[in-house]
Scaffold this motif. Structure first.
Motif, PDB file in Angstrom:
ATOM      1  N   GLY A 142       0.777  -1.216  -0.011  1.00 58.76           N
ATOM      2  CA  GLY A 142       0.172   0.161  -0.130  1.00 58.76           C
ATOM      3  C   GLY A 142       0.949   1.363   0.099  1.00 58.76           C
ATOM      4  O   GLY A 142       0.431   2.303  -0.403  1.00 58.76           O
ATOM      5  N   LEU A 143       1.974   1.128   0.612  1.00 61.85           N
ATOM      6  CA  LEU A 143       3.116   2.324   0.435  1.00 61.85           C
ATOM      7  C   LEU A 143       4.470   1.720   0.423  1.00 61.85           C
ATOM      8  O   LEU A 143       4.610   0.731   1.083  1.00 61.85           O
ATOM      9  CB  LEU A 143       2.938   2.994   1.677  1.00 61.85           C
ATOM     10  N   VAL A 144       5.462   2.393  -0.364  1.00 59.25           N
ATOM     11  CA  VAL A 144       6.792   1.770  -0.317  1.00 59.25           C
ATOM     12  C   VAL A 144       7.586   2.926   0.136  1.00 59.25           C
ATOM     13  O   VAL A 144       7.365   3.962  -0.168  1.00 59.25           O
ATOM     14  CB  VAL A 144       7.221   1.437  -2.047  1.00 59.25           C
ATOM     15  N   VAL A 145       8.559   2.264   1.062  1.00 61.92           N
ATOM     16  CA  VAL A 145       9.448   3.380   1.545  1.00 61.92           C
ATOM     17  C   VAL A 145      10.756   3.163   0.761  1.00 61.92           C
ATOM     18  O   VAL A 145      11.371   2.096   0.961  1.00 61.92           O
ATOM     19  CB  VAL A 145       9.793   3.354   3.052  1.00 61.92           C
ATOM     20  N   ASP A 146      11.312   4.282  -0.069  1.00 65.73           N
ATOM     21  CA  ASP A 146      12.672   4.077  -0.508  1.00 65.73           C
ATOM     22  C   ASP A 146      13.799   4.600   0.379  1.00 65.73           C
ATOM     23  O   ASP A 146      14.115   5.578   0.627  1.00 65.73           O
ATOM     24  CB  ASP A 146      12.584   4.919  -1.845  1.00 65.73           C
ATOM     25  N   ALA A 147      14.608   3.533   0.810  1.00 64.41           N
ATOM     26  CA  ALA A 147      15.682   3.752   1.742  1.00 64.41           C
ATOM     27  C   ALA A 147      16.980   2.959   1.041  1.00 64.41           C
ATOM     28  O   ALA A 147      17.678   2.439   1.941  1.00 64.41           O
ATOM     29  CB  ALA A 147      15.475   3.328   3.238  1.00 64.41           C
ATOM     30  N   MET A 148      16.849   2.963  -0.344  1.00 63.27           N
ATOM     31  CA  MET A 148      18.086   2.007  -0.810  1.00 63.27           C
ATOM     32  C   MET A 148      19.510   2.896  -1.111  1.00 63.27           C
ATOM     33  O   MET A 148      20.145   2.518  -0.527  1.00 63.27           O
ATOM     34  CB  MET A 148      17.474   1.653  -2.131  1.00 63.27           C
ATOM     35  N   MET A 176       7.518   6.985  -0.695  1.00 65.59           N
ATOM     36  CA  MET A 176       8.035   7.929   0.027  1.00 65.59           C
ATOM     37  C   MET A 176       9.737   7.695  -0.046  1.00 65.59           C
ATOM     38  O   MET A 176      10.135   6.624   0.423  1.00 65.59           O
ATOM     39  CB  MET A 176       7.698   7.822   1.572  1.00 65.59           C
ATOM     40  N   ALA A 177      10.201   8.666  -0.204  1.00 64.68           N
ATOM     41  CA  ALA A 177      11.640   8.533  -0.398  1.00 64.68           C
ATOM     42  C   ALA A 177      12.402   9.140   0.633  1.00 64.68           C
ATOM     43  O   ALA A 177      11.844  10.111   1.301  1.00 64.68           O
ATOM     44  CB  ALA A 177      12.433   9.208  -1.737  1.00 64.68           C
ATOM     45  N   VAL A 178      13.599   8.574   1.350  1.00 65.73           N
ATOM     46  CA  VAL A 178      14.193   8.757   2.816  1.00 65.73           C
ATOM     47  C   VAL A 178      15.203   9.810   2.220  1.00 65.73           C
ATOM     48  O   VAL A 178      16.367   8.917   1.556  1.00 65.73           O
ATOM     49  CB  VAL A 178      14.519   7.652   3.419  1.00 65.73           C
ATOM     50  N   ASP A 179      15.198  10.855   2.568  1.00 64.47           N
ATOM     51  CA  ASP A 179      16.368  11.903   2.307  1.00 64.47           C
ATOM     52  C   ASP A 179      16.945  12.004   0.869  1.00 64.47           C
ATOM     53  O   ASP A 179      16.628  13.441   0.396  1.00 64.47           O
ATOM     54  CB  ASP A 179      17.855  11.282   2.805  1.00 64.47           C
ATOM     55  N   ILE A 180      16.802  11.330   0.066  1.00 66.77           N
ATOM     56  CA  ILE A 180      16.923  11.468  -1.605  1.00 66.77           C
ATOM     57  C   ILE A 180      16.626  10.365  -2.246  1.00 66.77           C
ATOM     58  O   ILE A 180      16.643   9.286  -1.895  1.00 66.77           O
ATOM     59  CB  ILE A 180      18.309  11.837  -1.982  1.00 66.77           C
ATOM     60  N   VAL A 202      11.294  12.912   2.252  1.00 68.49           N
ATOM     61  CA  VAL A 202      11.656  13.722   3.407  1.00 68.49           C
ATOM     62  C   VAL A 202      13.096  13.631   3.368  1.00 68.49           C
ATOM     63  O   VAL A 202      13.881  12.709   3.556  1.00 68.49           O
ATOM     64  CB  VAL A 202      11.235  12.626   4.619  1.00 68.49           C
ATOM     65  N   THR A 203      13.717  14.975   3.631  1.00 71.53           N
ATOM     66  CA  THR A 203      15.075  15.220   3.684  1.00 71.53           C
ATOM     67  C   THR A 203      15.434  15.798   4.922  1.00 71.53           C
ATOM     68  O   THR A 203      14.703  16.380   5.540  1.00 71.53           O
ATOM     69  CB  THR A 203      15.481  16.056   2.383  1.00 71.53           C
ATOM     70  N   PHE A 219      11.703  13.832  -9.820  1.00 71.72           N
ATOM     71  CA  PHE A 219      11.534  12.546  -9.142  1.00 71.72           C
ATOM     72  C   PHE A 219      11.305  12.812  -7.395  1.00 71.72           C
ATOM     73  O   PHE A 219      10.901  11.550  -6.856  1.00 71.72           O
ATOM     74  CB  PHE A 219      12.973  12.248  -9.528  1.00 71.72           C
ATOM     75  N   ALA A 220      11.490  14.027  -6.935  1.00 69.69           N
ATOM     76  CA  ALA A 220      11.292  13.922  -5.481  1.00 69.69           C
ATOM     77  C   ALA A 220       9.975  14.096  -5.298  1.00 69.69           C
ATOM     78  O   ALA A 220       9.441  13.902  -3.837  1.00 69.69           O
ATOM     79  CB  ALA A 220      12.264  15.299  -4.997  1.00 69.69           C
ATOM     80  N   GLY A 221       8.894  14.549  -5.996  1.00 69.77           N
ATOM     81  CA  GLY A 221       7.731  15.055  -5.566  1.00 69.77           C
ATOM     82  C   GLY A 221       7.622  16.062  -4.422  1.00 69.77           C
ATOM     83  O   GLY A 221       8.458  17.018  -4.406  1.00 69.77           O
ATOM     84  N   GLN A 222       6.759  15.872  -3.670  1.00 67.67           N
ATOM     85  CA  GLN A 222       6.753  16.886  -2.620  1.00 67.67           C
ATOM     86  C   GLN A 222       7.940  16.893  -1.703  1.00 67.67           C
ATOM     87  O   GLN A 222       8.154  15.467  -1.265  1.00 67.67           O
ATOM     88  CB  GLN A 222       5.238  16.846  -1.710  1.00 67.67           C
ATOM     89  N   VAL A 223       8.611  17.730  -1.145  1.00 74.33           N
ATOM     90  CA  VAL A 223       9.832  17.733  -0.361  1.00 74.33           C
ATOM     91  C   VAL A 223       9.390  18.444   1.069  1.00 74.33           C
ATOM     92  O   VAL A 223       8.977  19.338   1.177  1.00 74.33           O
ATOM     93  CB  VAL A 223      10.822  18.464  -1.118  1.00 74.33           C
ATOM     94  N   VAL A 224       9.694  17.496   1.969  1.00 73.68           N
ATOM     95  CA  VAL A 224       9.533  18.042   3.592  1.00 73.68           C
ATOM     96  C   VAL A 224      10.800  17.947   3.903  1.00 73.68           C
ATOM     97  O   VAL A 224      11.642  16.921   4.107  1.00 73.68           O
ATOM     98  CB  VAL A 224       8.640  17.146   4.031  1.00 73.68           C
TER      99      VAL A 224
END
Length: 525
Positions: A142-148, A176-180, A202-203, A219-224
């Motif tokens: 339902g949601l993927v977190v990208d921390a690769m 949701m990407a983590v940092d980048i 989320v950066t 590629f980043a979409g919304q940046v927080v």
């Protein structure tokens, strides 16, 4: 001539963590400084990052289930394991897939993996799963977190990250990407090979310039941004931002206001020289935009065939048909600010017009065919101009490829500024403004509806109008670009992207300028 107080109209926004952009190397140096000089353990920073990311996950997608976290090595992977642990503690259905063998993890990342494992998070290895099982895990998420892949990765992603990124880009669920986003260059925003398209990024600690340049916004979409309670503006970390981010919200308060005793002579006379045969609309768009941006007087020098249509469309203009450079000399002498290039072509007529503009030494905005002509012949380098190239024009001016420009937009703008002086406004995704002193500046946001003919002509007119009202060239470029984009965003809310036209943007500017005006509070004079 304008009599505005240019001292108050040349200031630019202060550099703060909320708008300063740093390179990947600088952010890593700040991270190390915090650990070594302020005694905050790296694992604690990792925990803060994971907690911040998890808060955003819940805030944005509280109902998304199951959550699939893809973890790499290094701190980015460690963040992912701790995010999964937090999700598990809060009762979410969460699963990790390790794209980097856990046995190869070191330091804080290894500690994060052990914590997630001890907390009961289900962790599988990418290379140990059958392709069908990997696909099932991705499709059912339902949601993927990208921390690769984090900020320290350069070049095209290798396997298994390449396959994981490609698979994620084919999903319909949010990411949701983590940092980048994995695969995106954190400094330049360039993509080599593949990169993950995130719904939200989320950066941490400081904002990375690559999130706002080139392909970064796509590629980043919304940046927080989460500063992890470090408040780096107060830290003597020694790192210098590579650019400063701005938007209409941050600069609109600097729009020059008018005293009660205002008259048209105080707000500049802009002369737009544009519109050779077949390109009459370009000059009209630039002139109309200048009129809508507060210029006291606006003249348009164009081919005689376009005089009547221009006056019909915008009767406030002073329109003069010119066939030879001798006819424009007196018009240039009477003006404060010149806008040259939209639709002038590259024939003798355009060459003559540009020559007269350059020889005048007056404040000027050069765009479109003026830049193409400059790329073919030596031109006067001066500090009184604003050049507004798109990537193709920039490549011609620098004698390089468009790919070279887009690979590092900050470097391209800097090279243009060193070569031609003045202020460079490099258009495109992540617009860059460089003046060799206060900048560079990066415009926050983008609008695909602006990818149509005439948008740049309108922008040139806005810059010319603000120059004529006494703003310093860099400030005029920043304000004009922000106003232009904000108006495009406003117009697109009603019309969408495909139907958006430059005249829609010009009309939308009126409402934004009206909202920015506060009579009596910031009287200029």
């Amino acid at each position: 001539m304008s009599h505005l107080n240019t001292t108050t109209l040349s200031k630019l926004p202060a550099r703060t963590a909320s708008n300063a952009l740093y390179s990947a190397d600088a952010v890593r140096a700040i991270d190390q400084y915090v650990i070594e000089q302020h005694g905050i353990p790296g694992f604690e920073l990792m925990q803060r990052a994971a907690a911040s990311a998890f808060r955003q996950l819940v805030r944005q997608w509280s109902e998304a289930t199951p959550v699939l976290v893809l973890c790499g090595g290094g701190n980015n992977g460690g963040d992912g394991y701790l995010i999964a642990a937090a999700a598990h503690r809060h009762g979410l259905d969460v699963r990790c897939i390790a794209c980097k063998a856990p046995a190869d993890l070191k330091g804080d990342a290894a500690g994060a993996y052990q914590k997630a494992k001890a907390d009961g998070v289900k962790i599988d290895r990418w290379d140990a799963l059958a392709e069908r099982d990997r696909n099932d895990a991705l499709i059912s998420a339902g949601l993927v977190v990208d921390a690769m892949l984090g900020t320290g990765v350069n070049g095209a992603p290798r396997e298994p990250f390449k396959s994981a990124i490609t698979a994620c880009n084919g999903l319909t669920c949010p990411v949701m990407a983590v940092d980048i986003p994995s695969g995106l260059d954190a400094t330049t925003g360039a993509v080599s090979g593949v990169a993950l398209k995130a719904s939200l990024t989320v950066t941490f600690i400081a904002q990375k310039s690559g999130l706002f340049l080139a392909q970064g916004p796509e590629f980043a979409g919304q940046v927080v941004f989460e500063d992890l309670d470090l408040d780096i503006d107060r830290l003597d970390h020694g790192q210098v931002p590579v650019a400063q981010r701005f938007s209409w919200a941050t600069v609109s308060c600097d729009i020059p206001l008018r005293p009660v005793t205002a008259h048209k002579g105080r707000f500049g006379h802009v002369l737009v020289i544009a519109g050779d045969s077949g390109y009459g609309g370009a000059g009209l768009l630039a002139a109309e935009a200048a009129s809508r941006s507060g210029a006291g007087l606006v003249s348009l020098a164009t081919r005689p065939d376009y005089v009547a249509p221009a006056l019909t469309r915008c009767p406030s203009l002073m329109v003069r048909g010119v066939n030879h450079s001798s006819e424009v000399a007196a018009l240039i002498e009477a003006a404060d600010t010149l806008v040259c290039g939209p639709g002038i072509g590259q024939s003798a007529w355009g060459q003559q017009m540009l020559q007269q503009v350059v020889l005048s030494g007056k404040k000027r905005v050069l765009d479109a065919d003026a830049l193409n002509l400059m790329s073919k012949q030596a031109s006067v380098v001066a500090s009184s101009h604003v050049l507004t190239p798109h990537p193709g024009e920039a490549a011609r001016l620098l004698d390089c490829t468009v790919a070279d420009v887009e690979t590092d937009r900050l470097a391209a703008a800097d090279r243009l500024q060193k070569k031609f002086g003045g202020v460079i406004l490099l258009k495109g995704a992540g617009t860059v403004i460089a003046d060799g002193e206060t900048g560079p500046w990066v415009l926050d946001g983008g609008n695909p509806g602006m990818a149509t003919g005439g948008m740049g002509d309108a922008l040139s007119g806005i810059i010319g109008a603000l120059l004529g009202q006494g703003l310093a060239p860099c400030k005029a470029a920043c304000l004009a670009t922000a106003l232009h984009l904000a108006a495009a965003n406003l117009a697109s809310e009603r019309l969408g992207y495909m139907a958006l036209l430059p005249q829609d943007v010009i009309e939308a500017m009126a409402g934004l300028l009206a909202a920015a005006e506060r009579p009596g509070e910031r009287e200029v004079g």
